[in-house]
Design an enzyme around this catalytic site. Structure first.
Site, PDB file in Angstrom:
ATOM      1  N   GLY A  47       0.434  -1.553  -0.174  1.00  0.00           N
ATOM      2  CA  GLY A  47       0.284   0.030  -0.390  1.00  0.00           C
ATOM      3  C   GLY A  47       1.124   1.372   0.201  1.00  0.00           C
ATOM      4  O   GLY A  47       0.470   2.392   0.642  1.00  0.00           O
ATOM      5  N   ASN A  57       1.293   3.272  -2.595  1.00  0.00           N
ATOM      6  CA  ASN A  57       0.975   3.665  -3.106  1.00  0.00           C
ATOM      7  C   ASN A  57      -0.494   4.344  -2.631  1.00  0.00           C
ATOM      8  O   ASN A  57      -0.744   5.839  -2.800  1.00  0.00           O
ATOM      9  CB  ASN A  57       0.417   3.216  -4.962  1.00  0.00           C
ATOM     10  CG  ASN A  57       1.280   3.377  -5.865  1.00  0.00           C
ATOM     11  OD1 ASN A  57       2.339   4.446  -6.014  1.00  0.00           O
ATOM     12  ND2 ASN A  57       2.220   2.216  -6.511  1.00  0.00           N
ATOM     13  N   LEU A 117      -5.370  -7.168  -7.501  1.00  0.00           N
ATOM     14  CA  LEU A 117      -5.121  -7.482  -8.198  1.00  0.00           C
ATOM     15  C   LEU A 117      -6.632  -9.058  -9.223  1.00  0.00           C
ATOM     16  O   LEU A 117      -6.858  -9.345 -10.165  1.00  0.00           O
ATOM     17  CB  LEU A 117      -4.252  -9.083  -7.867  1.00  0.00           C
ATOM     18  CG  LEU A 117      -2.896  -8.495  -7.843  1.00  0.00           C
ATOM     19  CD1 LEU A 117      -1.313  -9.540  -7.278  1.00  0.00           C
ATOM     20  CD2 LEU A 117      -2.101  -7.724  -8.110  1.00  0.00           C
ATOM     21  N   ILE A 123     -11.976  -6.751 -12.047  1.00  0.00           N
ATOM     22  CA  ILE A 123     -13.213  -6.061 -11.184  1.00  0.00           C
ATOM     23  C   ILE A 123     -14.456  -6.702 -11.985  1.00  0.00           C
ATOM     24  O   ILE A 123     -14.369  -6.348 -13.663  1.00  0.00           O
ATOM     25  CB  ILE A 123     -13.353  -4.549 -11.443  1.00  0.00           C
ATOM     26  CG1 ILE A 123     -12.103  -3.838 -11.331  1.00  0.00           C
ATOM     27  CG2 ILE A 123     -14.548  -4.047 -11.037  1.00  0.00           C
ATOM     28  CD1 ILE A 123     -11.679  -4.047  -9.160  1.00  0.00           C
ATOM     29  N   ASN A 180      -5.947   2.660 -12.378  1.00  0.00           N
ATOM     30  CA  ASN A 180      -5.415   1.619 -12.241  1.00  0.00           C
ATOM     31  C   ASN A 180      -4.001   2.267 -12.567  1.00  0.00           C
ATOM     32  O   ASN A 180      -3.479   2.366 -13.606  1.00  0.00           O
ATOM     33  CB  ASN A 180      -5.862   0.407 -13.026  1.00  0.00           C
ATOM     34  CG  ASN A 180      -4.933  -0.850 -12.664  1.00  0.00           C
ATOM     35  OD1 ASN A 180      -4.304  -1.350 -11.344  1.00  0.00           O
ATOM     36  ND2 ASN A 180      -3.917  -1.901 -13.404  1.00  0.00           N
ATOM     37  N   HIS A 206      -0.130   0.962 -13.165  1.00  0.00           N
ATOM     38  CA  HIS A 206       0.694  -0.856 -13.575  1.00  0.00           C
ATOM     39  C   HIS A 206       2.011   0.345 -13.782  1.00  0.00           C
ATOM     40  O   HIS A 206       2.643   1.045 -14.306  1.00  0.00           O
ATOM     41  CB  HIS A 206       0.043  -0.787 -14.627  1.00  0.00           C
ATOM     42  CG  HIS A 206       0.349  -2.287 -14.822  1.00  0.00           C
ATOM     43  ND1 HIS A 206      -0.007  -3.671 -14.767  1.00  0.00           N
ATOM     44  CD2 HIS A 206       2.262  -2.125 -16.346  1.00  0.00           C
ATOM     45  CE1 HIS A 206       0.547  -4.853 -15.042  1.00  0.00           C
ATOM     46  NE2 HIS A 206       2.130  -4.011 -16.015  1.00  0.00           N
ATOM     47  N   ASP A 233      -5.700  -4.565 -18.354  1.00  0.00           N
ATOM     48  CA  ASP A 233      -4.848  -3.738 -18.246  1.00  0.00           C
ATOM     49  C   ASP A 233      -5.337  -2.628 -19.322  1.00  0.00           C
ATOM     50  O   ASP A 233      -4.251  -2.600 -20.233  1.00  0.00           O
ATOM     51  CB  ASP A 233      -3.292  -3.836 -18.067  1.00  0.00           C
ATOM     52  CG  ASP A 233      -2.621  -4.673 -17.077  1.00  0.00           C
ATOM     53  OD1 ASP A 233      -3.756  -4.136 -15.965  1.00  0.00           O
ATOM     54  OD2 ASP A 233      -2.046  -5.362 -16.806  1.00  0.00           O
ATOM     55  N   GLU A 270       5.410   6.182  -9.217  1.00  0.00           N
ATOM     56  CA  GLU A 270       4.400   6.158  -9.023  1.00  0.00           C
ATOM     57  C   GLU A 270       3.963   7.206  -8.297  1.00  0.00           C
ATOM     58  O   GLU A 270       2.449   7.660  -8.104  1.00  0.00           O
ATOM     59  CB  GLU A 270       4.213   4.684  -8.341  1.00  0.00           C
ATOM     60  CG  GLU A 270       3.768   3.633  -9.698  1.00  0.00           C
ATOM     61  CD  GLU A 270       4.004   2.073  -9.015  1.00  0.00           C
ATOM     62  OE1 GLU A 270       3.148   1.567 -10.217  1.00  0.00           O
ATOM     63  OE2 GLU A 270       4.568   1.734  -8.231  1.00  0.00           O
TER      64      GLU A 270
HETATM   65  C1  GRF Z   1       2.447  -1.563  -7.711  1.00  0.00           C
HETATM   66  O1  GRF Z   1       4.004  -1.339  -8.859  1.00  0.00           O
HETATM   67  C2  GRF Z   1       0.888  -0.626  -8.579  1.00  0.00           C
HETATM   68  O2  GRF Z   1       1.940  -0.464 -10.045  1.00  0.00           O
HETATM   69  C3  GRF Z   1       0.735  -1.574  -9.233  1.00  0.00           C
HETATM   70  O3  GRF Z   1       0.803  -3.102  -7.334  1.00  0.00           O
HETATM   71  C4  GRF Z   1       2.173  -2.259  -7.389  1.00  0.00           C
HETATM   72  C5  GRF Z   1       1.137  -1.823  -5.589  1.00  0.00           C
HETATM   73  O4  GRF Z   1       2.706  -1.139  -4.783  1.00  0.00           O
HETATM   74  N1  GRF Z   1      -0.016  -1.964 -10.182  1.00  0.00           N
HETATM   75  P1  GRF Z   1       2.087  -0.985  -3.490  1.00  0.00           P
HETATM   76  O5  GRF Z   1       1.878  -1.654  -2.257  1.00  0.00           O
HETATM   77  O6  GRF Z   1       1.134   0.524  -3.625  1.00  0.00           O
HETATM   78  O7  GRF Z   1       3.351  -0.506  -2.541  1.00  0.00           O
END
Ligand code: GRF
Length: 194
Positions: free
Chosen positions: A13, A15, A85, A88, A102, A104, A145, A174
């Site tokens: 988490g 992000n 993952l 949806i 999303n 990626h 994706d 990110e």
């Molecule tokens: C990220 O790299 C994102 O691109 C992918 O899953 C990862 C999640 O990372 N969809 P985090 O849990 O936010 O560290």
């Protein structure tokens, strides 16, 4: 107008954390719910610290027709998938068309699709000898994706990179671009005409 943001995340988490931090002192944006399918996920501990409600889901509750209605109680302007993952369900994609995004960790359409997540992405990028990688933020449709791309940002792949080193570089991208892209989407947000 206050924008409610729902974040789906089932991993560490980082992000989700970056987004929560970015909007912390912004009265116009509220992270109103974290949806998670993994009771052990780090994202839950951070949500608790920040007093953000967590909805823990299983395959059954997620697949039910009532699921989009449940989300609607939070009146989301945007739903963010950040390390979530499961695919949806179509009913949710339809209900929130144009509102689910999303992130990626690669330059789609390369290194995307079912099974392409986490370290597998970076290992594949390295194995292919790519000179650059990056991130993609895109709308979500019924296919993994494949929704319309909102933003891509690139970084180099360096000769000595391991998957861990590359993953860390991608994470930095990110954490910078994701909150700012959400900011942009909310600033230009219009409720769809009925
Ligand atoms: C990220 O790299 C994102 O691109 C992918 O899953 C990862 C999640 O990372 N969809 P985090 O849990 O936010 O560290």
């Amino acid at each position: 107008m206050i924008h409610n943001l729902i974040i789906f995340a089932s991993g560490t988490g980082t992000n989700a954390k970056a987004v929560i931090e970015y909007f912390k002192n912004d009265p116009r944006v509220q992270v109103s719910l974290i949806v998670c399918n993994n009771p052990a996920a780090g994202v839950i501990r951070n949500a608790e610290k920040e007093n953000i409600p967590v909805l823990l889901i299983d395959r059954d509750s997620f697949g039910q027709d009532s699921f989009p209605r449940l989300l609607s109680e939070y009146n989301p302007s945007l739903i963010l998938l950040a390390g979530f993952l499961w695919k949806i369900p179509e009913s949710t994609v339809r209900t929130y068309e144009g509102k689910i995004i999303n992130i990626h960790p690669a330059l789609l359409p390369a290194y995307g699709g079912k099974g392409m997540y986490g370290m597998r992405v970076h290992e594949s990028v390295l194995a292919a000898g790519e000179k650059k990688s990056g991130i993609t933020i895109h709308y979500v449709n019924e296919k993994y994706d494949e929704g319309a791309i909102i933003l891509q940002a690139q970084c180099p792949v360096l000769p000595d990179d391991t998957a861990d080193v590359l993953a860390a570089r991608i994470h930095r991208l990110e954490h910078f671009y994701l909150p700012r892209t959400i900011r942009f989407l909310l600033d230009t947000y219009r409720e769809p005409a009925i």
